[in-house]
Scaffold this motif. Structure first.
Motif, mmCIF file in Angstrom:
data_model
loop_
_atom_site.group_PDB
_atom_site.id
_atom_site.type_symbol
_atom_site.label_atom_id
_atom_site.label_comp_id
_atom_site.label_asym_id
_atom_site.label_seq_id
_atom_site.Cartn_x
_atom_site.Cartn_y
_atom_site.Cartn_z
ATOM 1 N N VAL A 110 0.844 -1.207 0.000
ATOM 2 C CA VAL A 110 0.000 0.000 0.000
ATOM 3 C C VAL A 110 0.873 1.250 0.000
ATOM 4 O O VAL A 110 0.598 2.221 -0.719
ATOM 5 C CB VAL A 110 -0.944 0.003 1.219
ATOM 6 N N LYS A 111 1.943 1.228 0.803
ATOM 7 C CA LYS A 111 2.854 2.381 0.862
ATOM 8 C C LYS A 111 3.564 2.604 -0.471
ATOM 9 O O LYS A 111 3.791 3.742 -0.882
ATOM 10 C CB LYS A 111 3.869 2.176 1.980
ATOM 11 N N GLN A 112 3.924 1.506 -1.147
ATOM 12 C CA GLN A 112 4.527 1.625 -2.479
ATOM 13 C C GLN A 112 3.562 2.284 -3.449
ATOM 14 O O GLN A 112 3.943 3.161 -4.234
ATOM 15 C CB GLN A 112 4.923 0.234 -2.990
ATOM 16 N N LEU A 137 5.496 4.764 -17.653
ATOM 17 C CA LEU A 137 4.428 3.835 -18.025
ATOM 18 C C LEU A 137 4.428 2.612 -17.107
ATOM 19 O O LEU A 137 3.371 2.155 -16.650
ATOM 20 C CB LEU A 137 4.603 3.407 -19.485
ATOM 21 N N THR A 138 5.619 2.104 -16.808
ATOM 22 C CA THR A 138 5.742 0.927 -15.927
ATOM 23 C C THR A 138 5.214 1.232 -14.527
ATOM 24 O O THR A 138 4.456 0.438 -13.941
ATOM 25 C CB THR A 138 7.216 0.479 -15.832
ATOM 26 N N LEU A 139 5.612 2.386 -13.984
ATOM 27 C CA LEU A 139 5.163 2.768 -12.644
ATOM 28 C C LEU A 139 3.657 3.023 -12.595
ATOM 29 O O LEU A 139 2.983 2.664 -11.620
ATOM 30 C CB LEU A 139 5.920 4.018 -12.176
ATOM 31 N N THR A 140 3.132 3.637 -13.658
ATOM 32 C CA THR A 140 1.693 3.908 -13.708
ATOM 33 C C THR A 140 0.888 2.611 -13.729
ATOM 34 O O THR A 140 -0.126 2.478 -13.039
ATOM 35 C CB THR A 140 1.346 4.749 -14.947
ATOM 36 N N ARG A 141 1.355 1.654 -14.523
ATOM 37 C CA ARG A 141 0.673 0.352 -14.590
ATOM 38 C C ARG A 141 0.728 -0.367 -13.242
ATOM 39 O O ARG A 141 -0.251 -0.972 -12.805
ATOM 40 C CB ARG A 141 1.325 -0.521 -15.671
ATOM 41 N N LYS A 156 -2.028 -2.193 -8.296
ATOM 42 C CA LYS A 156 -2.127 -2.235 -6.832
ATOM 43 C C LYS A 156 -3.395 -1.548 -6.337
ATOM 44 O O LYS A 156 -4.043 -2.013 -5.396
ATOM 45 C CB LYS A 156 -0.898 -1.571 -6.201
ATOM 46 N N GLU A 157 -3.747 -0.454 -6.982
ATOM 47 C CA GLU A 157 -4.912 0.309 -6.543
ATOM 48 C C GLU A 157 -6.198 -0.483 -6.756
ATOM 49 O O GLU A 157 -7.140 -0.378 -5.959
ATOM 50 C CB GLU A 157 -4.995 1.636 -7.303
ATOM 51 N N LYS A 158 -6.226 -1.296 -7.795
ATOM 52 C CA LYS A 158 -7.406 -2.103 -8.081
ATOM 53 C C LYS A 158 -7.682 -3.096 -6.954
ATOM 54 O O LYS A 158 -8.825 -3.321 -6.565
ATOM 55 C CB LYS A 158 -7.213 -2.845 -9.401
ATOM 56 N N GLY A 174 -6.857 -0.590 -3.189
ATOM 57 C CA GLY A 174 -7.399 0.772 -3.034
ATOM 58 C C GLY A 174 -8.380 0.910 -1.879
ATOM 59 O O GLY A 174 -8.429 1.941 -1.215
ATOM 60 N N GLY A 175 -9.145 -0.147 -1.629
ATOM 61 C CA GLY A 175 -10.149 -0.085 -0.579
ATOM 62 C C GLY A 175 -9.595 -0.116 0.832
ATOM 63 O O GLY A 175 -10.285 0.239 1.786
ATOM 64 N N ILE A 176 -8.325 -0.565 0.966
ATOM 65 C CA ILE A 176 -7.732 -0.634 2.314
ATOM 66 C C ILE A 176 -6.545 0.330 2.442
ATOM 67 O O ILE A 176 -5.738 0.187 3.355
ATOM 68 C CB ILE A 176 -7.274 -2.071 2.649
#
Length: 290
Positions: free
Chosen positions: A113-115, A137-141, A146-148, A151-153
């Motif tokens: 989550v921190k990453q 692009l790599t970092l955005t992907r 991870k957010e998918k 994201g909820g936690i």
């Protein structure tokens, strides 16, 4: 009684009473089954109402105490409902995929989550402007991935106090982790599941969107009520504290004023000169020589 009747009517209209086929049933659900119709078990809505109100009351107390309740619903029918309801009361939720160890290995999950948050921060503060297009692009992907899932936690700093689960059979991994950590569990339990696996079982249809929506919205309203009472209690404490501080301040000022007045009176008494008293001569003085 009228409220219960009204709630039962709403549950009936939402199809909460429809269970699974008889051949798929779990015998431990027998106390919650009202009848069988065309090979399908019908859930007793009286039991559903009682269980739902009991679970809502417990969730309200958990929210009132300031603890977190995690919503878990990764089924297609539940994703949107769970996301919206959890967001209303600012509670963590999991709607995509339950990662193994999300609770039992919480520290590692927090690192991920921190990453994700670090990448998001880089995206906002302009750090991405100094790296190549491929790296960006790599970092955005990676962030989107991870957010998918997480994201909820993202705002969850510690293990939650309770889990509310839609379909305990489908979310068996989450349920097992919660039981291992001693976390209180609430769940929608259909006729094909074991109600003894959760602390608060709500016998209900966990496949229909309307059924999921009415149960989730009911418990969310209870949590919101608990949060509102907590906020009201906080404001009352602040008012009481302010009143106490004002009383103490007034008492201190009064004491200082009285002390100042006492000092002034003391200085006036000491500063006033009194005439010395003369002692009259009682007779002739005797001298040493004759």
């Amino acid at each position: 009684m009228e409220n219960n009747t009204s709630l039962q009517q709403q549950l009936l209209e939402a199809g909460v009473h429809f269970g699974h086929l008889r051949k798929k049933w779990n015998p431990k659900m027998l106390p919650y089954i009202f009848a069988e119709k065309k090979g399908i078990h019908i859930i007793d809505l009286n039991k559903t109402t009682e269980s739902l109100q009991e679970a809502a009351s417990a969730l309200k107390q958990i929210a009132k105490s300031g603890k977190k309740v995690m919503f878990v619903g990764t089924k297609k029918q539940a994703k949107e409902i769970v996301t919206e309801s959890a967001a209303k009361v600012n509670m963590p939720y999991v709607t995509e995929r339950w990662l193994g160890g999300m609770l039992t290995n919480f520290n590692t999950v927090r690192k991920s989550v921190k990453q994700m948050q670090s990448i998001e921060k880089m995206l906002n503060d302009g750090t991405f402007d100094s790296i190549t297009k491929k790296e960006r692009l790599t970092l955005t992907r990676e962030k989107d991935k991870k957010e998918k899932v997480l994201g909820g936690i993202a705002q969850l700093g510690r293990v939650p106090a309770a889990l509310f689960i839609v379909d305990i059979g489908h979310e068996h991994i989450a349920l097992a982790e919660a039981k291992r950590l001693g976390i209180t569990t609430f769940g929608m339990v259909d006729t094909n599941c074991d109600p003894n696996k959760v602390d608060f079982a709500i016998p209900s249809n966990d496949d229909a969107t309307k059924s999921i929506a009415i149960i989730v919205n009911y418990v969310t309203a209870a949590i919101a009520e608990g949060l509102a009472e907590r906020q009201a209690a906080k404001e009352e404490d602040v008012e009481d504290t302010t009143a106490d501080e004002n009383e103490k301040k007034a008492a201190r000022l009064q004491a200082e004023a009285e002390s100042e007045a006492a000092r002034s009176r003391g200085e006036k008494v000491r500063g006033t000169s009194q005439p010395k008293r003369r002692v009259p001569n009682s007779g002739p003085r005797r001298t040493g020589s004759r």
